[in-house]
Design a protein around this motif. Sequence first.
Motif, mmCIF file in Angstrom:
data_model
loop_
_atom_site.group_PDB
_atom_site.id
_atom_site.type_symbol
_atom_site.label_atom_id
_atom_site.label_comp_id
_atom_site.label_asym_id
_atom_site.label_seq_id
_atom_site.Cartn_x
_atom_site.Cartn_y
_atom_site.Cartn_z
ATOM 1 N N ILE A 1 1.167 -14.618 -10.736
ATOM 2 C CA ILE A 1 2.467 -13.989 -10.506
ATOM 3 C C ILE A 1 2.235 -12.496 -10.282
ATOM 4 O O ILE A 1 1.495 -11.862 -11.010
ATOM 5 N N ALA A 2 2.901 -11.962 -9.277
ATOM 6 C CA ALA A 2 2.762 -10.550 -8.945
ATOM 7 C C ALA A 2 3.448 -9.678 -9.992
ATOM 8 O O ALA A 2 4.355 -10.112 -10.690
ATOM 9 N N THR A 3 2.988 -8.425 -10.093
ATOM 10 C CA THR A 3 3.644 -7.495 -11.007
ATOM 11 C C THR A 3 4.862 -6.850 -10.362
ATOM 12 O O THR A 3 5.663 -6.228 -11.040
ATOM 13 N N GLU A 4 4.991 -7.000 -9.062
ATOM 14 C CA GLU A 4 6.137 -6.478 -8.314
ATOM 15 C C GLU A 4 6.534 -7.520 -7.274
ATOM 16 O O GLU A 4 5.744 -8.371 -6.908
ATOM 17 N N ASP A 5 7.767 -7.438 -6.783
ATOM 18 C CA ASP A 5 8.178 -8.281 -5.656
ATOM 19 C C ASP A 5 7.391 -7.832 -4.429
ATOM 20 O O ASP A 5 7.093 -6.647 -4.276
ATOM 21 N N ILE A 6 7.072 -8.778 -3.564
ATOM 22 C CA ILE A 6 6.352 -8.450 -2.337
ATOM 23 C C ILE A 6 6.901 -9.317 -1.213
ATOM 24 O O ILE A 6 7.263 -10.470 -1.441
ATOM 25 N N ALA A 7 6.986 -8.741 -0.030
ATOM 26 C CA ALA A 7 7.497 -9.480 1.127
ATOM 27 C C ALA A 7 6.691 -9.119 2.358
ATOM 28 O O ALA A 7 6.092 -8.046 2.430
ATOM 29 N N MET A 8 6.699 -10.036 3.309
ATOM 30 C CA MET A 8 6.093 -9.740 4.606
ATOM 31 C C MET A 8 6.941 -10.383 5.695
ATOM 32 O O MET A 8 7.617 -11.390 5.463
ATOM 33 N N ILE A 9 6.917 -9.751 6.846
ATOM 34 C CA ILE A 9 7.618 -10.265 8.016
ATOM 35 C C ILE A 9 6.574 -10.595 9.069
ATOM 36 O O ILE A 9 5.669 -9.798 9.330
ATOM 37 N N ASP A 10 6.701 -11.769 9.657
ATOM 38 C CA ASP A 10 5.804 -12.219 10.712
ATOM 39 C C ASP A 10 6.672 -12.825 11.807
ATOM 40 O O ASP A 10 7.188 -13.936 11.654
ATOM 41 N N LYS A 57 -2.560 -9.286 0.304
ATOM 42 C CA LYS A 57 -2.547 -8.840 -1.092
ATOM 43 C C LYS A 57 -3.939 -8.484 -1.594
ATOM 44 O O LYS A 57 -4.085 -7.619 -2.456
ATOM 45 N N LYS A 58 -4.970 -9.108 -1.034
ATOM 46 C CA LYS A 58 -6.339 -8.808 -1.440
ATOM 47 C C LYS A 58 -6.709 -7.358 -1.152
ATOM 48 O O LYS A 58 -7.549 -6.783 -1.823
ATOM 49 N N ASP A 59 -6.084 -6.767 -0.136
ATOM 50 C CA ASP A 59 -6.389 -5.396 0.255
ATOM 51 C C ASP A 59 -5.487 -4.354 -0.405
ATOM 52 O O ASP A 59 -5.671 -3.161 -0.195
ATOM 53 N N LEU A 60 -4.513 -4.797 -1.190
ATOM 54 C CA LEU A 60 -3.601 -3.860 -1.843
ATOM 55 C C LEU A 60 -4.237 -3.296 -3.110
ATOM 56 O O LEU A 60 -4.970 -4.004 -3.803
ATOM 57 N N PRO A 61 -3.946 -2.042 -3.425
ATOM 58 C CA PRO A 61 -4.476 -1.483 -4.668
ATOM 59 C C PRO A 61 -3.790 -2.123 -5.873
ATOM 60 O O PRO A 61 -2.662 -2.585 -5.783
ATOM 61 N N ALA A 62 -4.486 -2.139 -6.981
ATOM 62 C CA ALA A 62 -3.902 -2.667 -8.218
ATOM 63 C C ALA A 62 -2.766 -1.763 -8.664
ATOM 64 O O ALA A 62 -2.806 -0.551 -8.476
ATOM 65 N N ILE A 63 -1.743 -2.364 -9.247
ATOM 66 C CA ILE A 63 -0.609 -1.609 -9.758
ATOM 67 C C ILE A 63 -0.805 -1.393 -11.245
ATOM 68 O O ILE A 63 -1.128 -2.330 -11.979
ATOM 69 N N ASP A 64 -0.634 -0.151 -11.683
ATOM 70 C CA ASP A 64 -0.744 0.177 -13.101
ATOM 71 C C ASP A 64 0.565 -0.199 -13.764
ATOM 72 O O ASP A 64 1.522 0.563 -13.751
ATOM 73 N N SER A 65 0.609 -1.401 -14.351
ATOM 74 C CA SER A 65 1.850 -1.880 -14.941
ATOM 75 C C SER A 65 2.245 -1.104 -16.187
ATOM 76 O O SER A 65 3.375 -1.215 -16.645
#
Length: 86
Positions: A1-10, A57-65
Motif C-alpha cells: 500500500i502506498a503512503t500517498e495516493d498516486i495516479a497516472m494518465i495514459d 513507482k520504482k523510479d520515485l523517491p521514497a516519501i518520509d512518512s
Amino acid sequence: IATEDIAMIDGDWKLLETREGKSFLFDMKNDFAETTNLFSTDDAQATLLRAKLNALKKDLPAIDSSQNQNGKGKRPKGAKKRDVNQ
C-alpha cells in the motif's frame, strides 16, 4: 500500500491508487467526471495501467512518512495554512 495516493494518465485512461489500497480506473474520454470505476470490469486495461504505474513507482523517491504521520493529507505539525487569496 502506498503512503500517498498516486495516479497516472495514459491516453484516455486514468488509474488511481489510494493509500488505503483501493484502485480506480476511469475512461476519461467517455466519463470525464470520473463517476464510473472500471477497475474490476476492464481487467485488461487495469492490468496494463497497473504494470505501467508500478514501473513508474520504482523510479520515485521514497516519501518520509514521519513528516505526516496521520496519513490523511493534513498539514504536518507547525505547517502554516496557505492563503488562497495571495
